[in-house]
Design an enzyme around this catalytic site. Sequence first.
Site, PDB file in Angstrom:
ATOM      1  N   TYR A   1      15.287  29.879   8.743  1.00 35.69           N
ATOM      2  CA  TYR A   1      14.010  30.462   9.095  1.00 35.69           C
ATOM      3  C   TYR A   1      13.963  30.718  10.289  1.00 35.69           C
ATOM      4  O   TYR A   1      14.199  29.863  11.390  1.00 35.69           O
ATOM      5  CB  TYR A   1      12.637  29.560   8.472  1.00 35.69           C
ATOM      6  CG  TYR A   1      12.564  29.715   6.902  1.00 35.69           C
ATOM      7  CD1 TYR A   1      12.315  31.108   6.292  1.00 35.69           C
ATOM      8  CD2 TYR A   1      12.167  28.859   6.400  1.00 35.69           C
ATOM      9  CE1 TYR A   1      11.986  31.282   5.058  1.00 35.69           C
ATOM     10  CE2 TYR A   1      12.070  28.891   4.884  1.00 35.69           C
ATOM     11  CZ  TYR A   1      11.900  29.983   4.388  1.00 35.69           C
ATOM     12  OH  TYR A   1      11.541  30.311   2.929  1.00 35.69           O
TER      13      TYR A   1
ATOM     14  N   LYS B   1       0.649  -1.305  -0.042  1.00 34.74           N
ATOM     15  CA  LYS B   1      -0.005   0.042   0.169  1.00 34.74           C
ATOM     16  C   LYS B   1       0.738   1.211  -0.050  1.00 34.74           C
ATOM     17  O   LYS B   1       2.058   1.198   0.158  1.00 34.74           O
ATOM     18  CB  LYS B   1      -0.970   0.228   1.077  1.00 34.74           C
ATOM     19  CG  LYS B   1      -0.225   0.105   2.485  1.00 34.74           C
ATOM     20  CD  LYS B   1      -0.795  -0.764   3.599  1.00 34.74           C
ATOM     21  CE  LYS B   1      -0.187  -0.653   5.069  1.00 34.74           C
ATOM     22  NZ  LYS B   1      -0.667  -1.580   6.007  1.00 34.74           N
TER      23      LYS B   1
END
Length: 379
Positions: free
Chosen positions: A267, A47
Amino acid sequence: MMNEQDYRDHPGRYGGVLSVDLDALVANWRLLRQRGTDAMGCGACVKADAYGLGAAQICPALWRAGCREFFVATLEEGLALREIVPDANVHVFYGVTPDCANEFIKSGLIPVHNTLDQIDIWSHHAGRLGQPLPCDIQVDTGLNRLGLSMLDAELLNDDNGRLKGLDVGYVISHLACADDIDSPMNNEQLQRFRRVRRLLPMGKASFANSSGIFLGADYHFDLLRPGAAIYGINPRPEMPNPMAQVVRVQSRVIQIRDVEPGQSIGYGAAHVVETPTRAAIVGTGYADGMLRALSGRGRAYLGDRPLTFLGRVSMDLIALDVTGLAPDQCRAGSLVDMIGPHNPPDLVADAADTIGYEILTALGSRYRRVHVGGTAFDP
Ligand SMILES: *Cc1c(COP(=O)(O)O)cnc(C)c1O
């Protein structure tokens, strides 16, 4: 699509390379299969695009190695697999919905029924077509996620007609705490699953995921159902990892810069350097699965040399500390291991307070993806 040669000619097109070692992957699948008996089957959970690593390449390699049972979550994933491994048995964990029953039937996909409603839908279509339809039944034994309740299982036992037209391949259940060998939950679920099999003895039984395989033969039943361990995740976190590493993520250095004491990097100016620092800015960020939670905590490697993450991980970039390295050791174009021999997915996960599964499935689509090996036909 570029090929590998193109990448060597034009490394500048990508921020990094994700390589998947299909030989290691197949070796892992075989190792898991060998923990069962010869009579037992070993499937593969593929999956989420084979845990993010590429179902299109991984499934054919597993098929060639002898894997016949493939598990996905959604119908859409199942339909994709139909093209990739046309003769495989493809099981779909979410099961059937009224609007999609015909697509399951047309494509020969096997729904895992989790509710009595899903069973009724399937029985209705079998009646309509006048032929039994393949399916699995999942019973919840304590995870409280998908599957019939124990009460539902008893109900079906009393009212067998409700299963009319269902050709049940596997009765399955899923463990909640298999990675914790000491959890009493494991045995509780095992006892409940045994009761499930007395109530619903049709078809075969499948119980163990990767970690469940290592809980012992009692947990194996007829079909092993591993996912993570195939991709190199440690199924027994308290022990050395018996699985081979499958994935490597290399990131390209885009620029080198020198940062003076008192200046900050990244940042939020979250990291202020105290001593003269040389930073390698690499072309991988949280959009590529290097989670922002790794800010200030992650570690890359240049060969054997650890490089700590400086400041915040941004979308496309991470600053690494290469202070003290000679200019020719690390420069624009150098490749560093974001995931590699020294920092396997489980370790990266630890640094981000998550699990290896999340690291793999988060890797994203921007890497140059290379699948190596896996071509040998050797069932
Ligand atoms: C994903 C999944 C598995 C495989 O689990 P791993 O821990 O990755 O081995 C098995 N069964 C079910 C129902 C699953 O959803």
